[in-house]
Design a protein around this motif. Structure first.
Motif, mmCIF file in Angstrom:
data_model
loop_
_atom_site.group_PDB
_atom_site.id
_atom_site.type_symbol
_atom_site.label_atom_id
_atom_site.label_comp_id
_atom_site.label_asym_id
_atom_site.label_seq_id
_atom_site.Cartn_x
_atom_site.Cartn_y
_atom_site.Cartn_z
ATOM 1 N N TYR A 53 23.795 -56.987 5.955
ATOM 2 C CA TYR A 53 25.089 -56.549 6.617
ATOM 3 C C TYR A 53 25.501 -57.045 7.144
ATOM 4 C CZ TYR A 53 25.450 -53.200 2.524
ATOM 5 O OH TYR A 53 25.745 -52.405 0.614
ATOM 6 N N TRP B 208 22.459 -62.107 7.923
ATOM 7 C CA TRP B 208 22.907 -63.290 6.740
ATOM 8 C C TRP B 208 23.405 -63.619 6.074
ATOM 9 C CZ3 TRP B 208 17.752 -61.210 3.290
ATOM 10 C CH2 TRP B 208 16.902 -61.402 4.203
ATOM 11 N N VAL B 209 24.520 -62.879 5.921
ATOM 12 C CA VAL B 209 25.513 -63.361 6.170
ATOM 13 C C VAL B 209 26.469 -64.048 7.222
ATOM 14 C CG1 VAL B 209 26.101 -61.920 3.466
ATOM 15 C CG2 VAL B 209 26.917 -60.942 6.138
ATOM 16 N N HIS B 210 26.564 -64.093 8.441
ATOM 17 C CA HIS B 210 27.634 -64.072 9.546
ATOM 18 C C HIS B 210 27.196 -64.925 10.728
ATOM 19 C CE1 HIS B 210 30.329 -61.433 7.764
ATOM 20 N NE2 HIS B 210 29.485 -59.866 8.505
ATOM 21 N N PHE B 211 25.770 -66.338 10.014
ATOM 22 C CA PHE B 211 25.495 -67.200 11.050
ATOM 23 C C PHE B 211 25.326 -67.423 11.231
ATOM 24 C CE2 PHE B 211 24.870 -67.463 6.895
ATOM 25 C CZ PHE B 211 25.224 -68.275 6.046
ATOM 26 N N HIS B 212 27.057 -67.668 10.721
ATOM 27 C CA HIS B 212 27.920 -68.830 11.553
ATOM 28 C C HIS B 212 28.695 -68.018 13.024
ATOM 29 C CE1 HIS B 212 30.576 -66.178 8.864
ATOM 30 N NE2 HIS B 212 31.775 -66.672 8.962
ATOM 31 N N ASP B 213 28.606 -67.051 13.533
ATOM 32 C CA ASP B 213 29.181 -66.075 13.937
ATOM 33 C C ASP B 213 28.601 -65.508 14.943
ATOM 34 O OD1 ASP B 213 31.512 -65.020 16.167
ATOM 35 O OD2 ASP B 213 33.068 -65.061 14.172
ATOM 36 N N LYS C 31 28.566 -64.033 18.201
ATOM 37 C CA LYS C 31 29.660 -63.132 18.844
ATOM 38 C C LYS C 31 30.212 -61.812 18.003
ATOM 39 C CE LYS C 31 33.328 -62.888 21.811
ATOM 40 N NZ LYS C 31 34.012 -62.773 20.972
ATOM 41 N N ARG C 32 30.086 -61.800 16.783
ATOM 42 C CA ARG C 32 30.887 -61.177 16.419
ATOM 43 C C ARG C 32 29.731 -61.039 15.456
ATOM 44 N NH1 ARG C 32 34.820 -65.154 16.869
ATOM 45 N NH2 ARG C 32 36.476 -64.629 17.429
ATOM 46 N N GLU D 161 28.547 -58.570 17.845
ATOM 47 C CA GLU D 161 29.848 -57.317 17.874
ATOM 48 C C GLU D 161 29.968 -56.550 16.490
ATOM 49 O OE1 GLU D 161 33.708 -58.337 19.437
ATOM 50 O OE2 GLU D 161 34.397 -56.475 19.138
ATOM 51 N N LYS D 162 29.411 -57.016 15.287
ATOM 52 C CA LYS D 162 29.444 -55.640 14.536
ATOM 53 C C LYS D 162 28.044 -55.467 14.410
ATOM 54 C CE LYS D 162 29.383 -56.787 9.589
ATOM 55 N NZ LYS D 162 29.955 -57.563 8.108
ATOM 56 N N ARG E 109 28.656 -51.741 15.721
ATOM 57 C CA ARG E 109 29.730 -51.201 15.187
ATOM 58 C C ARG E 109 28.673 -50.385 14.469
ATOM 59 N NH1 ARG E 109 35.619 -53.101 16.293
ATOM 60 N NH2 ARG E 109 36.148 -53.906 18.284
ATOM 61 N N ILE E 110 28.338 -51.466 13.288
ATOM 62 C CA ILE E 110 27.070 -50.378 12.031
ATOM 63 C C ILE E 110 26.363 -49.235 12.870
ATOM 64 C CG2 ILE E 110 25.249 -51.192 11.170
ATOM 65 C CD1 ILE E 110 26.715 -53.702 10.352
ATOM 66 N N ARG F 113 34.477 -51.086 21.709
ATOM 67 C CA ARG F 113 36.121 -52.510 22.732
ATOM 68 C C ARG F 113 35.355 -53.219 23.299
ATOM 69 N NH1 ARG F 113 39.582 -52.741 18.501
ATOM 70 N NH2 ARG F 113 40.566 -51.537 17.477
ATOM 71 N N TRP G 258 40.020 -55.495 13.145
ATOM 72 C CA TRP G 258 38.730 -55.303 12.283
ATOM 73 C C TRP G 258 38.749 -54.540 11.236
ATOM 74 C CZ3 TRP G 258 34.152 -56.292 13.026
ATOM 75 C CH2 TRP G 258 33.492 -57.246 14.349
ATOM 76 N N ALA H 254 26.993 -56.659 -1.714
ATOM 77 C CA ALA H 254 26.992 -56.418 -0.160
ATOM 78 C C ALA H 254 25.495 -56.959 0.276
ATOM 79 C CB ALA H 254 27.289 -55.702 0.605
ATOM 80 N N GLY I 145 23.833 -60.673 1.087
ATOM 81 C CA GLY I 145 22.824 -61.456 2.176
ATOM 82 C C GLY I 145 22.176 -61.855 1.912
ATOM 83 N N ARG J 172 22.376 -65.088 1.458
ATOM 84 C CA ARG J 172 22.746 -65.724 2.257
ATOM 85 C C ARG J 172 24.543 -66.774 1.976
ATOM 86 N NH1 ARG J 172 18.322 -64.959 2.775
ATOM 87 N NH2 ARG J 172 16.525 -65.730 4.438
ATOM 88 N N VAL J 173 25.096 -65.969 1.909
ATOM 89 C CA VAL J 173 26.630 -65.848 1.376
ATOM 90 C C VAL J 173 27.338 -66.057 2.508
ATOM 91 C CG1 VAL J 173 28.500 -66.162 0.012
ATOM 92 C CG2 VAL J 173 26.455 -65.485 -1.544
ATOM 93 N N ARG J 174 28.637 -66.617 3.206
ATOM 94 C CA ARG J 174 28.539 -65.941 4.091
ATOM 95 C C ARG J 174 30.624 -65.960 4.356
ATOM 96 N NH1 ARG J 174 30.323 -71.536 8.470
ATOM 97 N NH2 ARG J 174 32.026 -71.038 8.320
ATOM 98 N N TYR J 175 30.581 -64.547 4.715
ATOM 99 C CA TYR J 175 32.208 -64.287 5.091
ATOM 100 C C TYR J 175 32.086 -63.655 6.871
ATOM 101 C CZ TYR J 175 29.287 -59.432 4.052
ATOM 102 O OH TYR J 175 28.945 -58.617 3.895
ATOM 103 N N PRO K 80 32.855 -62.001 9.861
ATOM 104 C CA PRO K 80 32.213 -60.768 10.270
ATOM 105 C C PRO K 80 32.973 -59.729 10.399
ATOM 106 C CG PRO K 80 32.423 -62.086 11.806
ATOM 107 C CD PRO K 80 32.934 -62.911 10.090
ATOM 108 N N VAL L 109 34.024 -53.893 9.500
ATOM 109 C CA VAL L 109 32.268 -52.417 8.880
ATOM 110 C C VAL L 109 32.586 -52.345 7.524
ATOM 111 C CG1 VAL L 109 30.923 -51.099 9.959
ATOM 112 C CG2 VAL L 109 32.290 -52.811 11.626
#
Lengths: 300, 652, 138
Positions: free
Chosen positions: B108, B111-116, B118-119, B122-123, B126-127, B652, C6, C20, C24, C27-30, C32, C35
């Motif tokens: 979650y 593996w899906v936000h490897f491009h960012d 920082k976020r 942060e995510k 939050r999780i 925040r 957010w 979802a 993962g 590795r399909v990026r979307y 961030p 939540v």
């Protein structure tokens, strides 16, 4: 001698007159003294009135003057009774909640208005709350009985809510005979439905009974009219409209969901033209969405 | 077990996994730990390289004991992988699993936000905050127990279904076996020999069929379909529609006089249309049950068969029956069908008689088949000397079946070999894209076939097949290795059509299982839970789950049977107590939840709603229906949802 | 303005939740900026929860349920959710709050690309709509 004040904020002016004319209340008033009621010519500078034992407040805080008076009377009163749905939830007066002051007044009058309309309970803590538009005779009698306890002094330890607060459906004369099968067969115009004495919702007529407090003894329903919600939310109801959506969304066309699919259901739901008007006729200032909308305007 | 845990104040531990670099390369794990420590109710937070390892689990156990934790949040991979792992660890330290939650910051998040980074970090925070908020208010409930009916239903009487049924029956479990056709045997009985050993398929399967037919623990319903399934794991109620056979299998002596007398001739589906049969017929000699059957659809009710039957076994007035059974587990093994060759008009299937599918070719090879094992042109019965096989007829083609059907390379090799053994001077041409021979002995088998003189493998796709004026087929294509156009005159063209699931949509709906995008039954996890479906007590076996060969189907069937056995050998099972619950203080008995529940699990009693804890499935659909907030889902209450949202936006 | 949205998403654990997870695994990026909370059924989520989320600062709420008609693990949870949120959107419009801030998407579990794509779309859409507070600093 018990000193009473009648404070009418922005309102239709009916509630307190009716209250005055109620025999049991009237008896109490006769034994005491009304020290403030501008509508009936009993005017005085609140600063000079001194201590008040019981203040009945009706209406909403719409003008800046409403707020000043309200705060003043809370300070000088031993017991404050928030009387009528307006004072607790906004009532019909609350329907201006989302309008900008400019939309309801001209020129210099705009400055006299609060940015939005709110019930009394948003600004002060009343001791006794009496919902109803207007409150019924039974409730008035209950109020007289309650006040008697405190006439000679003291005040309720906790806020007293003068109606039972259970949902209207609990003792409704039109309860569905088989709740498991209960279904709202569509959304119909009440004027086009031949009333057959069954639960209004089972006839496709929107009735706010599930989310409204019983303080009226099913007055409307007994006269073949669906509940419009004037008593305000029942105990546990967070938001009349949102809770109602949760409820009717569950049982609307429940046996035909799989056939109608989303487009069919949407078509039916579109028949509900004015959900805001239906759901919040009496509680608009208290709606969660009002809070959100006002916040976006920078009001909250 | 729960003695000694104090729940008065939340004392939550947060355990953040690096998963090697799977998480840590994207999410700043240290920062997550740091932030977790600030969350309300959290008294301990730490990270570790592999939380699921023995050492990682021990960290959790130690922390529970030493820091007196009464709640555990593991931020790692998905619950479907390691929920159970940590649940056991938590329980071994004396804490209830209901005070534990695993949240995914891998699938979650990392593996899906490897491009960012920082976020993603942060995510992840939050999780974790949301999980802490949720667990903080979790209560510990007693598990709900329910009885297990020690009986199984197997749907489908092919090799997978039979294997599963026999495994269960041999373990002492009564089995209901439901087969749509008049006999069991499935697709395998239609085959000639099996690769790579070239065993006779019929000789292999018929003893099994006979065993199923006479097993005291197996009740066989042929010509039957499951039309309704209700209930839940351990206790399903199923309805079976049994079509009339109109021949009493107990009485039928297989003399065949009835079929001789029958005036109605129809296409024989067993040979895939290569021969004819009567409206009263024996599907094939080894059919189980060993009995003639009347084809309801084509029978004219003329009564000729009734007159000639020497044992009065025929009853034309027999009606369909609805049979109801209670079972504890269900194994779905409805197998596969071939892709419809007519959807590939360029190959001429359904247009030219001599373009056939692989199962029809099997029927040409079988000694007991419609041609008695002679390989002939269907159009004129002349010997077939030159055969073109087209592999990937629809498979690996986005316009048809995007997937690989797995078995075709092998059966084509086998069919080519069988053809050569029967027609030594014949020529077999095999068009292929790739040859896939993963399996024990498979590559060796393929090599052997490849080396047979007269067998030619051509890498490429066939462009078109047509018939010339002599009735010969002309196959044109491109050899992609040489780049040259190939044109072959052929007697027969055999399409290696792909496997598609033989799974009725209505049955899927009744079972409430899900399917993948091609309609194959969906397993819970492709590696770790290959025979389980997301519906507890419903298992899958064989080609209904995806293309596979016989040995894999059999292995999977035994696996499904063993999973079912694990359930059926218990007297009762525990159900997670996460069901809806009514707060009587707030319930006004309006009945809206009763009207909403799709399981009829809520009733009004003394003016209050009451939830039947066995029937409640824990969906929570009733929750929004309640105007007063009196009904809540245990451990996912309205308050908890509010707290979760608050936690997500508290960061925040 | 360094505002960025957010969002919160509630996913049916049987369909959108599995999607979802597959997103993962594949590795399909979307984006961030969301939540995702798994719930047993989107029929559990009430209009109150959604408006509550807006009030607490969610710029948008994403609901992922089962594709009708037959994929809901609990038979009809998706229909309940649809009706509730369809009505809620109508109501929001009357209050001057963009109904697009609620996004309903329906899945069968293998549709992980759809999940990623719709989340990206949604984040973009909310970026255009701006913060739920309407740009007013609190």
């Amino acid at each position: 001698m018990t000193r009473y004040a009648f404070l009418e904020l922005t309102s239709c002016g009916d509630c307190l007159s009716e209250l005055y004319m109620n025999p049991e209340i009237n008896k109490l008033l006769e034994e005491g003294e009304i020290v403030y009621w501008p509508a009936y010519g009993i005017v005085g500078d609140p600063e000079e009135i001194g201590e008040v034992d019981v203040t009945f407040i009706a209406g909403t805080v719409r003008t800046r003057r409403d707020l000043e008076e309200l705060e003043k009377f809370r300070r000088i009163s031993r017991i404050v009774v928030a009387y009528g749905t307006c004072s607790i939830y906004g009532g019909l007066n609350g329907l201006t909640a989302l309008l900008e002051p400019r939309a309801i007044a001209d020129g210099e009058y705009v400055k006299l208005l609060m940015p939005t309309v709110k019930p009394v309970t948003d600004y002060i803590e009343p001791d006794i709350l009496v919902p109803g538009c207007p409150p019924t005779r039974e409730v008035m009698a209950r109020l007289a009985k309650t006040l008697k306890k405190y006439i000679s002094g003291g005040k309720p330890e906790k806020k007293i809510f003068l109606i039972p607060g259970e949902v209207l459906c609990k003792h409704c004369p039109r309860r569905p005979s088989n709740p498991e099968k209960a279904e709202m067969p569509g959304i119909r115009d009440p004027n086009e439905v031949v009333d057959d004495g069954r639960c209004f919702i089972e006839q496709g007529i929107l009735c706010l009974g599930p989310v409204t407090a019983n303080g009226c003894n099913h007055l409307c329903i007994r006269f073949n009219h669906p509940c419009m919600g004037c008593m305000g939310p029942a105990r546990g109801v967070v938001d009349q409209g949102l809770n109602m959506i949760g409820s009717i969304g569950s049982i609307l066309l429940k046996s035909r969901e799989v056939k109608l699919l989303f487009p069919g259901l949407a078509k039916e739901l579109d028949k509900l033209r004015d959900p805001m008007g239906y759901f919040y006729r009496y509680t608009l200032p208290k709606a969660m969405l009002t809070k959100l909308a006002l916040r976006r305007r920078g009001v909250e | 077990m729960l003695d000694g845990i104090d729940y008065s104040e939340p004392r939550i531990g947060v355990f953040v996994c690096h998963c090697g670099t799977n998480i840590a390369a994207v999410v700043d794990v240290k920062k997550v730990v740091e932030e977790a420590k600030k969350l309300p109710g959290v008294v301990h937070a730490e990270d570790y390289m592999y939380m699921c390892s023995g050492i990682g689990q021990q960290l959790i156990i130690n922390a529970i004991r030493e820091k007196k934790l009464n709640g555990v949040v593991v931020a790692a991979c998905t619950p479907s992988l390691h929920y159970e792992t940590f649940a056991r660890a938590v329980e071994s330290a004396g804490l209830s699993r209901q005070r534990y939650k695993i949240v995914s910051i891998r699938e979650y998040c990392s593996w899906v936000h490897f491009h960012d980074r920082k976020r993603a970090t942060e995510k992840a925070i939050r999780i974790v905050a949301a999980a802490v908020a949720e667990i903080r208010d979790n209560k510990v409930y007693e598990p709900i127990r329910r009885k297990v009916i020690k009986k199984a239903l197997v749907i489908g009487g092919g090799i997978a279904g039979m294997t599963a049924a026999l495994d269960l029956a041999n373990a002492g479990i009564p089995v209901i076996l439901v087969e749509k056709e008049p006999t069991i045997g499935g697709k395998m009985i239609q085959l000639s020999v099996t690769f790579p050993t070239l065993d006779c398929a019929q000789c292999t399967i018929t003893p099994r069929m006979a065993e199923v037919g006479k097993h005291p623990n197996i009740k066989l319903y042929t010509l039957s379909e499951v039309i309704d399934v209700s209930g839940h794991i351990g206790n399903f109620h199923v309805k079976i529609r049994k079509k009339p056979r109109m021949v009493d299998p107990e009485e039928c002596r297989l003399c065949g006089w009835c079929a001789n007398a029958c005036p109605v001739e129809v296409i024989n589906e067993f040979t895939r249309g290569l021969s004819k049969r009567k409206a009263i017929y024996l599907p094939f000699p080894q059919a189980v049950p060993a009995s003639f059957v009347i084809d309801e659809e084509h029978c004219t009710r003329c009564g000729m068969c009734v007159k000639v039957c020497p044992v009065n076994a025929i009853n034309l007035d027999e009606k369909e029956e609805i049979i109801e059974e209670d079972v504890g587990a269900i194994i779905l093994a409805t197998g596969y069908d071939l892709y419809d060759g007519r959807k590939l008009p360029e190959y001429g299937y359904g247009i030219y008689k001599n373009v056939i599918d692989s199962l029809q070719f099997e029927q040409l090879i079988v000694p007991s088949g419609p041609t008695k094992g002679r390989i002939v042109r269907i159009s004129d019965g002349k010997p077939a000397k030159r055969v073109v096989f087209i592999q990937c007829a629809g498979q690996r083609d986005v316009n048809h079946l995007p997937y690989c059907s797995k078995i075709c390379c092998m059966y084509v090799a086998k069919e080519a070999l069988m053809f050569k053994s029967k027609v030594p001077d014949g020529e077999a041409y095999i068009f292929y894209i790739d040859v896939r021979t993963a399996g024990k002995g498979y590559e060796e088998f393929y090599k052997k076939v490849q080396e047979i003189p007269g067998v030619k493998y051509i890498r490429g796709r066939v462009g078109k097949v047509w018939e010339d004026e002599n009735g010969d087929l002309i196959v044109t294509g491109i050899d992609t290795l040489t780049g040259e156009t190939v044109k072959i005159r052929a007697d027969l063209v055999v399409l290696a059509l792909g496997m598609i699931p033989n799974l009725d949509k209505r049955l899927v709906e009744k079972l409430k299982i899900s399917t993948d995008e091609y309609g194959f039954a969906q397993e819970v996890h492709p590696k770790l839970k290959p025979v389980e479906t997301e519906i507890g007590g419903v298992y899958i076996a064989g080609a209904v789950q995806g293309p596979k060969d016989i040995s894999e189907s059999v292995a999977q069937a035994s696996a499904a049977a063993s999973k079912a056995l694990q359930l059926l050998t218990k007297d009762e099972i525990e159900k997670e107590p996460l069901i809806a619950e009514v707060d009587r203080e707030r319930c006004d008995g309006c009945g809206l939840c009763v009207a909403t529940c799709p399981y009829s699990a809520i009733k009004l009693e003394d003016g209050y709603a009451r939830v039947d804890e066995i029937a409640c499935e824990g969906c929570g659909m009733c929750v929004p229906s309640c105007p007063t907030g009196a009904i809540n889902l245990r451990n996912m209450t309205n308050k908890q949802i509010h707290e979760i949202i608050k936690a997500v936006y508290g960061v925040r | 303005m360094d505002w960025e949205p957010w969002l919160i998403g509630f996913l049916s654990k049987w369909t959108a939740g599995i999607a979802a997870e597959s997103a993962g695994v594949n590795r399909v990026r979307y984006s961030p900026n969301i939540v995702l909370i798994n719930v047993p059924c989107c029929g559990l989520i009430s209009p109150i929860h959604v408006v509550d989320a807006f009030l607490q600062g969610a710029d948008g709420v994403y609901i992922g349920g089962a594709l009708p008609p037959a994929n809901c693990h609990y038979k009809v949870g998706n229909f309940k959710a649809f009706k509730r949120f369809y009505l809620l959107k109508k109501l929001m419009k009357q209050f001057g709050i963009e109904p697009e801030r609620i996004r309903l998407e329906w899945f069968v579990s293998p549709q992980y690309r759809k999940l990623a794509k719709t989340i990206d779309d949604f984040v973009d859409e909310i970026k255009k709509l701006g913060p739920i507070t309407g740009g007013v600093e609190e």
